[in-house]
Design an enzyme around this catalytic site. Structure first.
Site, short mmCIF file in Angstrom:
data_model
loop_
_atom_site.label_atom_id
_atom_site.label_comp_id
_atom_site.label_asym_id
_atom_site.label_seq_id
_atom_site.Cartn_x
_atom_site.Cartn_y
_atom_site.Cartn_z
N HIS A 66 3.33 -6.25 8.98
CA HIS A 66 2.62 -7.51 8.76
C HIS A 66 3.49 -8.42 7.90
CE1 HIS A 66 -1.81 -6.08 9.55
NE2 HIS A 66 -1.00 -5.83 10.55
N GLU A 79 2.84 -10.10 5.25
CA GLU A 79 2.72 -9.89 3.80
C GLU A 79 3.55 -8.70 3.32
OE1 GLU A 79 0.27 -10.14 6.09
OE2 GLU A 79 -1.65 -10.56 5.13
N CYS A 123 -2.49 -4.76 3.48
CA CYS A 123 -1.72 -5.78 2.74
C CYS A 123 -2.33 -6.04 1.36
CB CYS A 123 -1.63 -7.06 3.56
SG CYS A 123 -0.66 -6.80 5.07
#
Lengths: 149, 149
Positions: B56, B58, B89
Site C-alpha cells: 500500500h 502508506e 497501514c
C-alpha cells in the site's frame, strides 16, 4: 502413525528464526510460512537493522511467500509466528486471505486480539504453540538489553 | 498572508501519486510524507505490480521516509494519503509514532476508523481533504476496470 510435520515442528523452525533475530540484537520474533508441509518463507524481525517499523517478521514472510508463489493471496498457506501478531501484521494477514495462523506467545498489550483487529473470515487461528519457549526468549532479550544499558 | 504549503497543497501531491497508480492499473491511492513543508517520500499503491498485499502507498511511504531520515520514528512528520488508511497501514503508523495523518476520502468498509485500529496517542488525524477528488478517481478506476472485463 507418527506425524512429523505438525504445528510444533514448524513452530520450532519459527523459533530458530527468532533466535537469529536475538543474535542480531533485534526483538526476537521469527516466522515461517508453510504450504503442504513445505516451508516457503523464513523470516525474523529486522526493525532495528532496517530502521523500519514495518519490518516485522510476519510482514517480510507475507512478501516473501507471495514472491515464491507468484501471487499475492496466501489462501493455502499457514503462518507460524513466535509472538501474537500486532495490528499491522494482522491487517496485512487480513489482506493476504491466509488459511491459518499459528502463534506462540500472546501479546496482551499490542496483540491483535486485545486490539480487535479484524482477520479474514476464512482464516483459522491457533495460539499458544511453544508459547513458553517464545516468552523465555523475549524475557531473556529484554533482561540482557537492560543490563547492557 | 498567503500560506502556500497547506494541507490542500500536499494532498494535491498525493493525488498526483494516485493518478500515477491509476495509469499503472493499480487501485489509485497515493501518499506523500512531509517534514517542515518538505516532501521526503512520494509513493503510490503497487500491490498488483509487486504481487504483494503489503505494498500500500502508506507502507511504502513509511519505509521511504524512515530511510530518508535515517531513523524509524516519524515523530515530526505528516502523512498525506488520498484514502483513509486500512488496519495494516494504521497499525504501521501506530508504530511509526507519526505526528499527523491527513487523509482524503473515507473508507467506510475497510478504513481504520470503522474497524477501530488504535493509533499512537500523539498522532493527530484530519480527514476529508480533497475527498471528492480522491473518490472520483477511485470511482473512475472501478468503472473502467468493469468495462474492460
Amino acid at each position: 502413525m507418527i506425524q512429523p510435520f505438525d504445528d510444533t515442528y514448524f513452530m520450532r523452525k519459527a523459533l530458530q528464526e527468532a533466535e537469529v533475530a536475538f543474535e542480531k540484537g533485534e526483538i526476537p520474533v521469527g516466522a515461517v510460512i508453510v504450504v503442504e508441509d513445505r516451508i516457503i518463507a523464513r523470516t525474523h524481525n529486522l526493525t532495528e537493522l532496517l530502521n523500519d517499523v514495518t519490518a516485522h517478521a510476519e510482514m517480510q514472510a507475507i512478501t516473501s511467500a507471495a514472491n515464491f508463489l507468484g501471487g499475492k493471496y496466501l489462501t493455502k498457506c499457514t503462518l507460524y509466528v513466535t509472538l501474537e501478531p500486532c495490528q499491522m501484521c494482522a491487517g496485512a494477514l487480513y489482506w493476504s486471505q491466509i488459511s491459518k495462523i499459528v502463534y506462540g506467545a500472546s501479546d496482551e498489550q499490542r496483540g491483535f486480539k486485545i486490539l480487535g483487529t479484524k482477520l479474514h473470515p476464512k482464516t483459522k487461528i491457533i495460539g499458544g504453540v511453544l508459547a513458553d519457549e517464545a516468552s523465555e526468549l523475549m524475557k531473556r532479550f529484554f533482561i540482557e538489553k537492560r543490563n547492557l544499558n
